[in-house]
Design a protein around this motif. Structure first.
Motif, PDB file in Angstrom:
ATOM      1  N   ALA A   1       0.836  -1.206   0.000  1.00 57.62           N
ATOM      2  CA  ALA A   1       0.000   0.000   0.000  1.00 57.62           C
ATOM      3  C   ALA A   1       0.868   1.252   0.000  1.00 57.62           C
ATOM      4  O   ALA A   1       0.622   2.193  -0.762  1.00 57.62           O
ATOM      5  CB  ALA A   1      -0.920  -0.003   1.209  1.00 57.62           C
ATOM      6  N   GLU A   2       1.904   1.266   0.843  1.00 57.63           N
ATOM      7  CA  GLU A   2       2.800   2.420   0.879  1.00 57.63           C
ATOM      8  C   GLU A   2       3.495   2.597  -0.468  1.00 57.63           C
ATOM      9  O   GLU A   2       3.678   3.711  -0.946  1.00 57.63           O
ATOM     10  CB  GLU A   2       3.840   2.249   1.983  1.00 57.63           C
ATOM     11  CG  GLU A   2       3.319   2.521   3.354  1.00 57.63           C
ATOM     12  CD  GLU A   2       4.405   2.424   4.407  1.00 57.63           C
ATOM     13  OE1 GLU A   2       5.598   2.586   4.071  1.00 57.63           O
ATOM     14  OE2 GLU A   2       4.052   2.199   5.565  1.00 57.63           O
ATOM     15  N   GLU A   3       3.898   1.485  -1.055  1.00 52.48           N
ATOM     16  CA  GLU A   3       4.560   1.533  -2.358  1.00 52.48           C
ATOM     17  C   GLU A   3       3.627   2.135  -3.415  1.00 52.48           C
ATOM     18  O   GLU A   3       4.027   2.975  -4.223  1.00 52.48           O
ATOM     19  CB  GLU A   3       4.987   0.118  -2.758  1.00 52.48           C
ATOM     20  CG  GLU A   3       5.969   0.067  -3.901  1.00 52.48           C
ATOM     21  CD  GLU A   3       6.464  -1.346  -4.116  1.00 52.48           C
ATOM     22  OE1 GLU A   3       6.491  -1.758  -5.289  1.00 52.48           O
ATOM     23  OE2 GLU A   3       6.815  -2.024  -3.143  1.00 52.48           O
ATOM     24  N   ALA A   4       2.361   1.726  -3.393  1.00 52.25           N
ATOM     25  CA  ALA A   4       1.387   2.236  -4.345  1.00 52.25           C
ATOM     26  C   ALA A   4       1.147   3.730  -4.132  1.00 52.25           C
ATOM     27  O   ALA A   4       1.051   4.500  -5.093  1.00 52.25           O
ATOM     28  CB  ALA A   4       0.071   1.474  -4.217  1.00 52.25           C
ATOM     29  N   ILE A   5       1.066   4.150  -2.879  1.00 48.15           N
ATOM     30  CA  ILE A   5       0.850   5.564  -2.571  1.00 48.15           C
ATOM     31  C   ILE A   5       2.031   6.389  -3.057  1.00 48.15           C
ATOM     32  O   ILE A   5       1.860   7.458  -3.656  1.00 48.15           O
ATOM     33  CB  ILE A   5       0.635   5.758  -1.057  1.00 48.15           C
ATOM     34  CG1 ILE A   5      -0.730   5.198  -0.659  1.00 48.15           C
ATOM     35  CG2 ILE A   5       0.738   7.224  -0.669  1.00 48.15           C
ATOM     36  CD1 ILE A   5      -0.952   5.140   0.826  1.00 48.15           C
ATOM     37  N   LYS A   6       3.249   5.907  -2.837  1.00 52.55           N
ATOM     38  CA  LYS A   6       4.433   6.634  -3.293  1.00 52.55           C
ATOM     39  C   LYS A   6       4.454   6.741  -4.812  1.00 52.55           C
ATOM     40  O   LYS A   6       4.811   7.777  -5.367  1.00 52.55           O
ATOM     41  CB  LYS A   6       5.704   5.951  -2.784  1.00 52.55           C
ATOM     42  CG  LYS A   6       5.963   6.224  -1.326  1.00 52.55           C
ATOM     43  CD  LYS A   6       7.293   5.684  -0.892  1.00 52.55           C
ATOM     44  CE  LYS A   6       7.511   5.974   0.582  1.00 52.55           C
ATOM     45  NZ  LYS A   6       8.820   5.553   1.036  1.00 52.55           N
ATOM     46  N   ALA A   7       4.071   5.666  -5.503  1.00 50.37           N
ATOM     47  CA  ALA A   7       4.036   5.697  -6.961  1.00 50.37           C
ATOM     48  C   ALA A   7       3.003   6.713  -7.447  1.00 50.37           C
ATOM     49  O   ALA A   7       3.253   7.462  -8.404  1.00 50.37           O
ATOM     50  CB  ALA A   7       3.719   4.311  -7.512  1.00 50.37           C
TER      51      ALA A   7
ATOM     52  N   LEU B   1       1.938   9.400  -5.821  1.00 45.48           N
ATOM     53  CA  LEU B   1       2.444  10.740  -5.545  1.00 45.48           C
ATOM     54  C   LEU B   1       3.488  11.169  -6.575  1.00 45.48           C
ATOM     55  O   LEU B   1       3.498  12.319  -7.024  1.00 45.48           O
ATOM     56  CB  LEU B   1       3.028  10.809  -4.137  1.00 45.48           C
ATOM     57  CG  LEU B   1       2.029  10.768  -2.989  1.00 45.48           C
ATOM     58  CD1 LEU B   1       2.755  10.706  -1.648  1.00 45.48           C
ATOM     59  CD2 LEU B   1       1.120  11.977  -3.027  1.00 45.48           C
ATOM     60  N   ALA B   2       4.352  10.233  -6.940  1.00 48.88           N
ATOM     61  CA  ALA B   2       5.369  10.543  -7.954  1.00 48.88           C
ATOM     62  C   ALA B   2       4.700  10.863  -9.286  1.00 48.88           C
ATOM     63  O   ALA B   2       5.112  11.798  -9.995  1.00 48.88           O
ATOM     64  CB  ALA B   2       6.331   9.373  -8.103  1.00 48.88           C
ATOM     65  N   PHE B   3       3.658  10.111  -9.643  1.00 45.23           N
ATOM     66  CA  PHE B   3       2.938  10.350 -10.894  1.00 45.23           C
ATOM     67  C   PHE B   3       2.283  11.728 -10.875  1.00 45.23           C
ATOM     68  O   PHE B   3       2.353  12.477 -11.849  1.00 45.23           O
ATOM     69  CB  PHE B   3       1.886   9.253 -11.111  1.00 45.23           C
ATOM     70  CG  PHE B   3       1.037   9.473 -12.326  1.00 45.23           C
ATOM     71  CD1 PHE B   3       1.560   9.275 -13.593  1.00 45.23           C
ATOM     72  CD2 PHE B   3      -0.279   9.896 -12.203  1.00 45.23           C
ATOM     73  CE1 PHE B   3       0.785   9.482 -14.722  1.00 45.23           C
ATOM     74  CE2 PHE B   3      -1.061  10.103 -13.314  1.00 45.23           C
ATOM     75  CZ  PHE B   3      -0.530   9.898 -14.581  1.00 45.23           C
ATOM     76  N   ARG B   4       1.634  12.061  -9.738  1.00 38.59           N
ATOM     77  CA  ARG B   4       0.986  13.379  -9.622  1.00 38.59           C
ATOM     78  C   ARG B   4       2.009  14.501  -9.731  1.00 38.59           C
ATOM     79  O   ARG B   4       1.756  15.518 -10.371  1.00 38.59           O
ATOM     80  CB  ARG B   4       0.272  13.504  -8.278  1.00 38.59           C
ATOM     81  CG  ARG B   4      -1.065  12.841  -8.245  1.00 38.59           C
ATOM     82  CD  ARG B   4      -1.799  13.304  -7.010  1.00 38.59           C
ATOM     83  NE  ARG B   4      -2.706  12.282  -6.536  1.00 38.59           N
ATOM     84  CZ  ARG B   4      -3.203  12.239  -5.322  1.00 38.59           C
ATOM     85  NH1 ARG B   4      -2.860  13.150  -4.445  1.00 38.59           N
ATOM     86  NH2 ARG B   4      -4.035  11.297  -4.970  1.00 38.59           N
ATOM     87  N   LYS B   5       3.157  14.329  -9.099  1.00 43.83           N
ATOM     88  CA  LYS B   5       4.195  15.352  -9.119  1.00 43.83           C
ATOM     89  C   LYS B   5       4.685  15.570 -10.547  1.00 43.83           C
ATOM     90  O   LYS B   5       4.851  16.703 -10.996  1.00 43.83           O
ATOM     91  CB  LYS B   5       5.352  14.917  -8.224  1.00 43.83           C
ATOM     92  CG  LYS B   5       6.425  15.951  -8.041  1.00 43.83           C
ATOM     93  CD  LYS B   5       7.463  15.459  -7.062  1.00 43.83           C
ATOM     94  CE  LYS B   5       8.558  16.477  -6.892  1.00 43.83           C
ATOM     95  NZ  LYS B   5       9.597  16.000  -5.962  1.00 43.83           N
ATOM     96  N   LYS B   6       4.899  14.471 -11.278  1.00 46.38           N
ATOM     97  CA  LYS B   6       5.360  14.569 -12.658  1.00 46.38           C
ATOM     98  C   LYS B   6       4.288  15.242 -13.525  1.00 46.38           C
ATOM     99  O   LYS B   6       4.584  16.114 -14.341  1.00 46.38           O
ATOM    100  CB  LYS B   6       5.664  13.170 -13.198  1.00 46.38           C
ATOM    101  CG  LYS B   6       6.279  13.163 -14.569  1.00 46.38           C
ATOM    102  CD  LYS B   6       6.628  11.753 -15.001  1.00 46.38           C
ATOM    103  CE  LYS B   6       7.227  11.743 -16.381  1.00 46.38           C
ATOM    104  NZ  LYS B   6       7.487  10.390 -16.835  1.00 46.38           N
TER     105      LYS B   6
END
Length: 138
Positions: A93-99, A101-106
């Motif tokens: 779940a944490e891994e998915a959330i980080k991914a 967030l990275a997508f949103r930032k990009k």
């Protein structure tokens, strides 16, 4: 000796873990609906040892003593530093959330760049239009 109290869905249960003579023994005691602190304290002070003596029917699980090899302090320090450098993700779940967030930032950076370019283009068009109007004498 260690007492852990947890709620199993219906009652509060006390899990007693006891280690003696390289044998591990565990006992289960039911406290009831909601034990007060005083009830738990009375059990520990007065009834715990009697409960263990009365329910001591099994031999327990033998514990193997593992000899700990002495580790050089500098080696231990390097090992700790290496583990701290590595990212520690505890769950999917944490891994998915980080991914995400990275997508949103990009995505946000791409839209910001596009908006900046559009603004620059708009300002440039205004300047060009002004210079044309000055040339025409308006």
């Amino acid at each position: 000796m260690k007492l852990t109290i947890f709620y199993d869905g219906q009652f509060y249960i006390g899990l007693i873990e006891h280690i003696s003579k390289n044998k591990y023994k565990a006992y289960k005691y039911t406290f009831g609906n909601e034990p007060k602190d005083q009830d738990v304290l009375d059990f520990v002070n007065n009834n715990l040892l009697d409960f263990i003596k009365n329910n001591d029917k099994h031999d327990g699980i033998p514990i193997q003593q593992v000899k700990m090899k002495k580790i050089n302090p500098k080696r231990l320090q390097r090992k700790v530093a290496k583990e701290l450098r590595n990212p520690s993700i505890t769950s999917k779940a944490e891994e998915a959330i980080k991914a995400e967030l990275a997508f949103r930032k990009k995505e946000k950076s791409v839209t910001c760049k596009r908006l900046k370019e559009e603004r620059k283009e708009y300002i440039r068009n205004i300047k060009v239009q002004k210079s044309k109007n000055k040339h025409k004498g308006k």
